[in-house]
Design a protein around this motif. Structure first.
Motif, PDB file in Angstrom:
ATOM      1  N   VAL A 236      -7.862   1.047  -3.730  1.00  0.00           N
ATOM      2  CA  VAL A 236      -7.582   1.767  -2.540  1.00  0.00           C
ATOM      3  C   VAL A 236      -8.627   2.580  -2.243  1.00  0.00           C
ATOM      4  N   THR A 237      -9.552   2.798  -2.705  1.00  0.00           N
ATOM      5  CA  THR A 237     -10.234   4.109  -2.408  1.00  0.00           C
ATOM      6  C   THR A 237     -11.776   3.532  -1.200  1.00  0.00           C
ATOM      7  N   ASN A 238     -10.727   2.553  -0.628  1.00  0.00           N
ATOM      8  CA  ASN A 238     -12.345   1.837  -0.336  1.00  0.00           C
ATOM      9  C   ASN A 238     -11.239   1.666   1.633  1.00  0.00           C
ATOM     10  N   GLU A 239     -12.323   2.806   2.776  1.00  0.00           N
ATOM     11  CA  GLU A 239     -11.674   2.472   3.499  1.00  0.00           C
ATOM     12  C   GLU A 239     -10.859   0.768   4.268  1.00  0.00           C
ATOM     13  N   ALA A 240     -12.136   0.468   3.975  1.00  0.00           N
ATOM     14  CA  ALA A 240     -11.668  -1.002   4.549  1.00  0.00           C
ATOM     15  C   ALA A 240     -10.346  -1.159   4.350  1.00  0.00           C
ATOM     16  N   ASP A 241     -10.404  -1.070   3.793  1.00  0.00           N
ATOM     17  CA  ASP A 241      -9.284  -2.109   2.379  1.00  0.00           C
ATOM     18  C   ASP A 241      -8.124  -1.311   2.597  1.00  0.00           C
ATOM     19  N   ARG A 242      -7.728   0.156   2.730  1.00  0.00           N
ATOM     20  CA  ARG A 242      -6.515   0.442   3.331  1.00  0.00           C
ATOM     21  C   ARG A 242      -5.855   0.185   4.534  1.00  0.00           C
ATOM     22  N   ARG A 243      -6.718   0.228   5.863  1.00  0.00           N
ATOM     23  CA  ARG A 243      -6.768  -0.621   7.001  1.00  0.00           C
ATOM     24  C   ARG A 243      -6.437  -1.837   6.734  1.00  0.00           C
ATOM     25  N   ARG A 244      -6.863  -2.805   5.613  1.00  0.00           N
ATOM     26  CA  ARG A 244      -6.668  -4.225   5.900  1.00  0.00           C
ATOM     27  C   ARG A 244      -4.915  -4.148   5.026  1.00  0.00           C
ATOM     28  N   ALA A 245      -4.705  -3.117   3.797  1.00  0.00           N
ATOM     29  CA  ALA A 245      -3.001  -3.390   3.247  1.00  0.00           C
ATOM     30  C   ALA A 245      -1.587  -3.362   4.611  1.00  0.00           C
ATOM     31  N   ALA A 246      -2.743  -1.923   5.672  1.00  0.00           N
ATOM     32  CA  ALA A 246      -1.724  -1.799   6.447  1.00  0.00           C
ATOM     33  C   ALA A 246      -0.753  -2.501   7.730  1.00  0.00           C
ATOM     34  N   ILE A 263      14.266  -7.956   1.594  1.00  0.00           N
ATOM     35  CA  ILE A 263      13.186  -7.050   2.695  1.00  0.00           C
ATOM     36  C   ILE A 263      12.673  -7.706   3.030  1.00  0.00           C
ATOM     37  N   ARG A 264      12.998  -6.678   4.767  1.00  0.00           N
ATOM     38  CA  ARG A 264      12.864  -7.008   5.611  1.00  0.00           C
ATOM     39  C   ARG A 264      11.317  -7.453   6.603  1.00  0.00           C
ATOM     40  N   GLU A 265      11.214  -7.414   7.301  1.00  0.00           N
ATOM     41  CA  GLU A 265       9.330  -7.349   7.465  1.00  0.00           C
ATOM     42  C   GLU A 265       9.549  -5.931   8.121  1.00  0.00           C
ATOM     43  N   GLU A 266      10.467  -6.076   9.496  1.00  0.00           N
ATOM     44  CA  GLU A 266      10.345  -4.384   9.405  1.00  0.00           C
ATOM     45  C   GLU A 266      10.768  -3.255   9.010  1.00  0.00           C
ATOM     46  N   THR A 267      10.655  -3.771   7.701  1.00  0.00           N
ATOM     47  CA  THR A 267      10.867  -2.646   6.835  1.00  0.00           C
ATOM     48  C   THR A 267       9.728  -1.921   6.619  1.00  0.00           C
ATOM     49  N   VAL A 268       8.642  -2.833   6.049  1.00  0.00           N
ATOM     50  CA  VAL A 268       7.775  -2.763   6.126  1.00  0.00           C
ATOM     51  C   VAL A 268       6.567  -2.310   6.666  1.00  0.00           C
ATOM     52  N   LYS A 273       3.829   2.273   8.452  1.00  0.00           N
ATOM     53  CA  LYS A 273       3.329   3.905   9.043  1.00  0.00           C
ATOM     54  C   LYS A 273       2.830   4.951   8.937  1.00  0.00           C
ATOM     55  N   PRO A 274       1.705   5.785   9.224  1.00  0.00           N
ATOM     56  CA  PRO A 274       1.396   7.248   8.329  1.00  0.00           C
ATOM     57  C   PRO A 274       2.486   7.691   8.117  1.00  0.00           C
ATOM     58  N   SER A 275       3.743   7.833   8.948  1.00  0.00           N
ATOM     59  CA  SER A 275       4.842   8.688   8.675  1.00  0.00           C
ATOM     60  C   SER A 275       5.580   8.017   7.554  1.00  0.00           C
ATOM     61  N   GLY A 276       5.412   6.843   7.357  1.00  0.00           N
ATOM     62  CA  GLY A 276       6.932   6.107   6.009  1.00  0.00           C
ATOM     63  C   GLY A 276       5.619   6.476   4.632  1.00  0.00           C
ATOM     64  N   LEU A 277       5.650   4.954   4.541  1.00  0.00           N
ATOM     65  CA  LEU A 277       4.855   5.182   3.022  1.00  0.00           C
ATOM     66  C   LEU A 277       2.677   5.889   2.669  1.00  0.00           C
TER      67      LEU A 277
END
Length: 499
Positions: A236-246, A263-268, A273-277
């Motif tokens: 999570v300290t790696n920007e590329a990994d953070r982008r992949r996660a999202a 759990i619904r995909e639209e919930t994830v 999103k930046p406004s989510g988690l």
């Protein structure tokens, strides 16, 4: 438990990491059937964990004495716990099962869910002698003819669990488990003929948490341990990994076995999103562990630090103080920072004594004598408990943050703590400060380790090999001075000695 949603796709029913000892049979089928009779229908992934976690050796002993299960929130780990506890109570002849959680409300919720399953199943409910809820704990006790098994629910502390010789332990919210709490529960199993512990959780926020050791053992295939982890292998300290996660939906399904079930995909999508988690998405929804504190060495160069020693160093003009307390509260420290006549910074430990009862009185003396530009206090650290006593003594945060007064507290944010550590490391590297060569400060510099803090880092108390309170206090004193000195308008000189 299964409640299929309209999504065609469902999450991976097998974990990224799955380790367990060999076994010849499993008690899981009976436990799964009992749960179903109580209306608890388990998903394949939940049955998978039970099947391998309840594996048996020849002779009937559990193949795994410890079982560790890590899955992101809201996937249904509670269903595994409920099935286990029903099986232990009504099928497997366990005498005492101890269910502990980090918080009382979580333990209480676990009790109410198991109680509800039993009460809705007449064949189980008639075997219950009593349900109880009093004095901060809850429990279920079967009748003597049904075996007399007991299931107790408690919130963890240093002492909860002591004095009880249990057959099984469930440790929910295991990410919050401390070494002291572990020490309270482990001996409860030591005299039992066939004990077992189950750990359930999501990756901890604290990169120095006790759970990291459990994870290391599980991934290494430790003897008599089963380990299941659905979390993504990302940094999570790696920007590329953070982008992949999202963005990587395949990864979402790999990490969440109940995606498409409850759990619904639209919930994830919203959570990503930046406004989510936001920055928490990788840890909360994908079960990513932070880099473990102490995996890296200290960023301070000991040789560079030693070259900055000057026994004759003296500051002139304004000063700032700061205090720190060890996590065990067996010692505390006050440090000072100011500037010398040549413009270099001057760091010094003013006081380092056992205990904490002397701190407030000593700070009052220092404030009255030196009229500092600020007194640094990290309220999120061990010294935070002193905020109220200091305020009662007249040492308070500024009433107007833009116009602080001398002697007001300077309280750093999380970002300020990281910035202060980085600035001190830079000052050592650049040679822009001096110290008087105090042994306790040198010891702290030699033994300190770092811990991740957002995209930055800070001094890691729990993973450092020594008492680092002198270094922490010096870091905060320097930060407090640099933050406040320019806001103090009038000139003021102080003497050279802090005696």
């Amino acid at each position: 438990m299964t409640s299929l949603l309209p999504d065609v796709r469902i999450g991976s029913q097998t974990p990224r990491v799955g380790r367990w000892p060999d076994y010849v049979s499993s008690a899981a089928p009976e436990v799964i059937d009992l749960a179903a009779s109580a209306g608890l229908h388990l998903d394949p992934w939940q049955q998978y964990v039970l099947t391998h976690g309840l594996g048996e050796q020849p002779g009937g002993r559990w193949a795994a004495m410890k079982v560790s299960c890590w899955v992101p929130r809201q996937n249904g780990k509670g269903g595994i716990i409920e099935a286990l506890e029903l099986g232990w109570l009504f099928l497997l002849g366990e005498k005492l099962v101890l269910h502990s959680a980090h918080e009382y409300k979580t333990a209480q919720e676990g009790f109410l869910r198991v109680k509800g399953l039993i009460e809705s199943t007449p064949d189980l409910d008639r075997r219950v002698n009593r349900y109880w809820q009093a004095n901060g704990e809850q429990g279920i006790e079967l009748t003597r003819s049904a075996g007399g098994a007991r299931l107790r629910f408690v919130a963890r502390s240093r002492t909860s669990g002591r004095g009880f010789s249990g057959d099984k332990n469930v440790l929910d919210e295991a990410q919050e488990l401390t070494a002291q709490q572990r020490a309270a529960t482990l001996p409860t199993l030591s005299a039992r003929p066939n004990p077992q512990e189950w750990f359930f959780g999501t990756p901890p926020d604290d990169p120095a948490a006790w759970a990291y050791g459990l994870r290391t053992d599980g991934e290494a295939g430790s003897e008599r341990m089963a380990h299941f982890d659905w979390g993504a292998d990302l940094d999570v300290t790696n920007e590329a990994d953070r982008r992949r996660a999202a963005r990587d939906r395949d990864l979402w399904y790999a990490c969440n076995p109940s995606l498409g079930i409850r759990i619904r995909e639209e919930t994830v999508i919203d959570e990503a999103k930046p406004s989510g988690l936001g920055d928490k998405f990788a840890a909360e929804r994908l079960g990513v562990w932070l880099p473990r504190a102490g995996d890296g060495a200290s960023v301070l160069d000991v040789d560079a630090w030693m070259e900055l020693a000057d026994e004759e160093s003296r500051r002139e003009g304004d000063v700032a103080f700061a205090l720190d307390v060890t996590p065990s509260r067996d010692a505390a420290c006050i440090a000072v920072y100011g500037l010398r006549s040549d413009g270099l910074g001057h760091l010094e430990v003013v006081e380092h004594r056992p205990g904490t009862d002397w701190l407030v009185d000593r700070l009052i003396q220092l404030k009255e004598r030196w009229d500092p530009v600020a007194i640094g206090l990290d309220v999120k650290g061990p010294a935070g408990s002193l905020l109220t006593p200091l305020e009662k003594a007249g040492i308070k945060p500024p009433e107007d943050p833009e116009h602080p007064r001398r002697g007001d507290l300077a309280i750093p944010s999380v970002q300020d703590v990281a910035a202060g550590c980085g600035q001190l490391a830079d000052a050592v590297r650049q040679g822009t400060l001096r110290h008087i060569g105090q042994e306790l400060l040198e010891t702290a510099v030699r033994g300190v380790k770092t811990r991740p803090l957002g995209d930055a880092w800070a001094w890691g108390r729990r993973v450092s090999t020594v008492d680092i309170s002198p270094l922490v206090a010096c870091t905060q004193a320097r930060w407090a001075y640099e933050t406040r000195a320019h806001l103090i308008e009038e000139d003021y000189d102080v003497a050279d000695s802090f005696g």
